[in-house]
Design an enzyme around this catalytic site. Structure first.
Site, PDB file in Angstrom:
ATOM      1  N   CYS A  20      -7.625  22.595  94.769  1.00 28.91           N
ATOM      2  CA  CYS A  20      -7.041  21.309  94.356  1.00 28.91           C
ATOM      3  C   CYS A  20      -7.516  20.167  95.258  1.00 28.91           C
ATOM      4  O   CYS A  20      -7.085  20.058  96.394  1.00 28.91           O
ATOM      5  CB  CYS A  20      -5.520  21.454  94.381  1.00 28.91           C
ATOM      6  SG  CYS A  20      -4.599  19.924  94.320  1.00 28.91           S
ATOM      7  N   CYS A  23      -4.859  17.707  96.544  1.00 23.57           N
ATOM      8  CA  CYS A  23      -4.052  18.328  97.605  1.00 23.57           C
ATOM      9  C   CYS A  23      -4.699  18.073  98.961  1.00 23.57           C
ATOM     10  O   CYS A  23      -4.021  17.740  99.932  1.00 23.57           O
ATOM     11  CB  CYS A  23      -3.927  19.837  97.395  1.00 23.57           C
ATOM     12  SG  CYS A  23      -3.093  20.270  95.867  1.00 23.57           S
TER      13      CYS A  23
END
Length: 94
Positions: A20, A23
């Site tokens: 991700c 993230c």
């Protein structure tokens, strides 16, 4: 596998994943925000802690959750600013 009972009673949990990109972008912001508010940060990879993630109903990452007395009391999902994290953490972790 971790359960929510194993988390510190009062903490900030950042749910993310290796794959991700957003993230990775918010990680330093969340770390700075928790440091500035004196909160305890726990970083969890959703692929490693599926049970905990499912139990808390985390559907997307990044998601940051504030726990007080073992209960989730506030949550931000998606890419936010350090200020937004600090405000949420500061408001709910005292």
């Amino acid at each position: 596998q971790m359960t929510s009972k194993e988390l510190p009673a009062n903490c900030v949990v950042k749910f993310g994943a290796v794959w991700c990109q957003p993230c990775k972008a918010v990680t330093p912001l969340v770390r700075a925000a928790t440091k500035n508010t004196g909160a305890t940060l726990v970083e969890i990879d959703i692929d490693e802690e599926r049970e905990l993630v499912t139990g808390l109903g985390i559907r997307s990452v990044p998601t940051v959750v504030v726990f007080r007395d073992g209960q989730p009391v506030a949550q931000l999902t998606g890419t936010k600013t350090q200020q937004e994290y600090e405000e949420m953490i500061g408001e709910h972790s005292r």
